[in-house]
Motif scaffolding. Structure first.
Motif, short mmCIF file in Angstrom:
data_model
loop_
_atom_site.label_atom_id
_atom_site.label_comp_id
_atom_site.label_asym_id
_atom_site.label_seq_id
_atom_site.Cartn_x
_atom_site.Cartn_y
_atom_site.Cartn_z
N THR A 151 0.84 -1.19 0.00
CA THR A 151 0.00 0.00 0.00
C THR A 151 0.88 1.24 0.00
O THR A 151 2.00 1.22 0.52
N PHE A 159 -5.31 2.98 5.64
CA PHE A 159 -5.39 3.15 4.19
C PHE A 159 -5.57 4.62 3.84
O PHE A 159 -6.36 4.98 2.96
N GLU A 182 -4.49 5.77 -0.04
CA GLU A 182 -4.02 4.60 -0.81
C GLU A 182 -4.35 4.84 -2.29
O GLU A 182 -5.48 5.09 -2.66
#
Lengths: 334, 334
Positions: free
Chosen positions: A121, A286, A289
């Motif tokens: 990621t 995240f 991302e």
């Protein structure tokens, strides 16, 4: 669950390590290739355990893209896996069925015991195990093992609550499974430190399985689990759907640092700060991302809670035989 | 060049700010879009100067890719620009000719005065002006202006020595031009801090041009210029051409920190350190740039030297008229 009880599980005979499910997430691609080279030299793992290494999406890897036609890691529902291959089927649909034949069939007793699917990621997430379950004791024990063996790497367990919908990712094909996510790393780039972290992570996963198969009793205890609550999208232009703000510099790279109501969330392209309007402090991850721009996710938010895990060990041969007999007699009764 | 002499240049009547020459380098894409929105609201720049904002590769931007068929920023040689458009011509070849018609023709007196082409890199390069010339006093003055106005941002001038081959990038279409490169930022991602840096950079470029046009005399002095000496590729497998090592963790993110002979350069996937075997300490940059895997560049190396720049100012109207007359009489003589 009684915490003083030792829960028993079947031994692991087949473990799959998958890389390149997203073709531009390079740590997994190169780690699987390295493992395949090493395999050709020597089968080093004992315990009669088979380690299957898979390059999941070879065409996307070759082209350096996340996917060719559609996101492979969303193709593993029973409905998608059970359709018949037509000539115009998206490449990833066809590939998901090949992988299901190799590692599954999903939900069957022939499925591999564990799928560890390697991902990267662009978010500053360290090492994460991502799973659909917060009560798969085996996965939670693997997680605790990684935390203990890699104290310098921030390692976390993310739980996607999928009670209302079916799991769709590659790791759901195994009897047990999780995604192993490492970052930050730009897609299409190999960063040596991220590769090394992932490599160490996979080695510790395999070590744990060997230890488990050998009969070791893993003590009970507890682990922290981040359960996804919701996602927040970028502010967007109504007509063009283009983003009109970026993640705020004060939030960027602060994955797993508690986000409080009124904390800065976005900075618009014209310089205005937009704040988090939720009522509950939650853990962001995240954050920014790359691949989630198209999915409408700027940041995911989770609640953290402590989950008690029982002591576990492998079933003895005697217990396994007894269970087999039980299954056979059940089948005969059906 | 006499350093006490003030060198005169024509005023700038047209300046182009281009973004999305590589469609997945998002700071420039969004900055150009923001400028276009602002333009629709009000023409804010004075001095009768026209600011042309261009989204260079709209199809690649739409698909979130560096390019569709071929790297647009390698298409601006005279040979490529002068061919005729066939039906099967790569999209970027066709687009380069459109851009040459809009901003050029390259090398002609009709070309815009300055092209500032916005780029991002995954390398930790801060803000860089990249130019084919180390003696374009205008560009070097713009650079010094940026360094002075943005003391918190590491800003550098990179010189690609193109004496032996023709310049091929979009910025070469203008009478003056440079790429403005900002990083680190993963391709396909917008980082707010990098966007802000680029936005400030562009504002200072335009401010400088206005100041120049207004008749301000910029004093002489000197600036540091990094001239590219050579590139180093990743170690690769002979058969597959796959990389067999990543940039060493001790080199990663250390762009513009002097690399000495025997310093760590790569860490192989199996864990071996490979060292820099050059004889001369050089400055590394574009360390582990995503887009350069396909170009065979793991790191570029430069020599730094101090370049003296003269004082400059715009030509007075009288001087311009005299020059025009001179040109006309030259043309008449031809």
């Amino acid at each position: 669950m009684e915490l003083d009880e030792v829960v028993c599980f079947s031994r692991f005979s087949r473990v799959a390590i998958c890389g390149g499910t997203h073709g531009n997430e390079l740590s997994g691609v190169y780690l699987v290739r390295e493992m395949q080279k090493a395999e050709r030299k020597a089968k080093e793992r004992g315990n009669d355990m088979e380690v299957i290494t898979v390059l999941s999406n070879p065409r996307a890897v070759q082209r350096g893209l996340r996917y060719i036609d559609t996101d492979l890691n969303r193709c593993f529902t029973h409905a998608m896996l059970s359709g018949s291959n037509t000539n115009d089927a998206p490449y990833e649909i066809i590939r998901s069925r090949e992988l299901n034949a190799l590692l599954g069939p999903k939900g069957s007793r022939d499925a591999v015991d564990l799928v560890c699917d390697l991902h990267n990621t662009t978010a500053n997430m360290g090492l994460c195990l991502i799973s659909y379950s917060d009560s798969d004791w085996l996965c939670l024990h693997v997680f605790r093992h990684l935390q203990r063996q890699m104290p310098d790497v921030p390692t976390r367990f993310i739980h996607f609550n999928a009670t209302n919908k079916e799991s769709y990712s590659l790791d759901s094909v195994g009897k047990h499974g999780f995604a192993l996510e490492a970052g930050p790393q730009p897609h299409g780039v190999m960063r040596s430190n991220i590769y090394t972290t992932m490599k160490m992570g996979v080695e510790h996963v395999l070590d744990w399985v060997c230890l488990f198969n050998s009969g070791f009793v893993f003590e009970g205890g507890s682990v922290d689990v981040y359960t996804v609550v919701r996602n927040i999208d970028y502010p967007r232009d109504r007509d063009t759907h283009n983003i009109t703000a970026a993640v705020h510099p004060q939030l960027q790279d602060r994955d797993f640092c508690l986000l409080y109501p009124e904390d800065p969330l976005f900075l618009t392209l014209s310089g205005e700060t937009l704040r988090y309007k939720g009522k509950e402090p939650l853990y962001p991850f995240f954050i920014n991302e790359c691949a989630y721009y198209e999915k409408g996710i700027a940041v995911s938010l989770a609640r953290k809670r402590r989950v008690a895990i029982p002591a576990i060990r492998v079933q003895t041969e005697q217990e396994q035989q007894a269970k087999k007999d039980e299954c056979t007699s059940e089948e005969e009764e059906e």
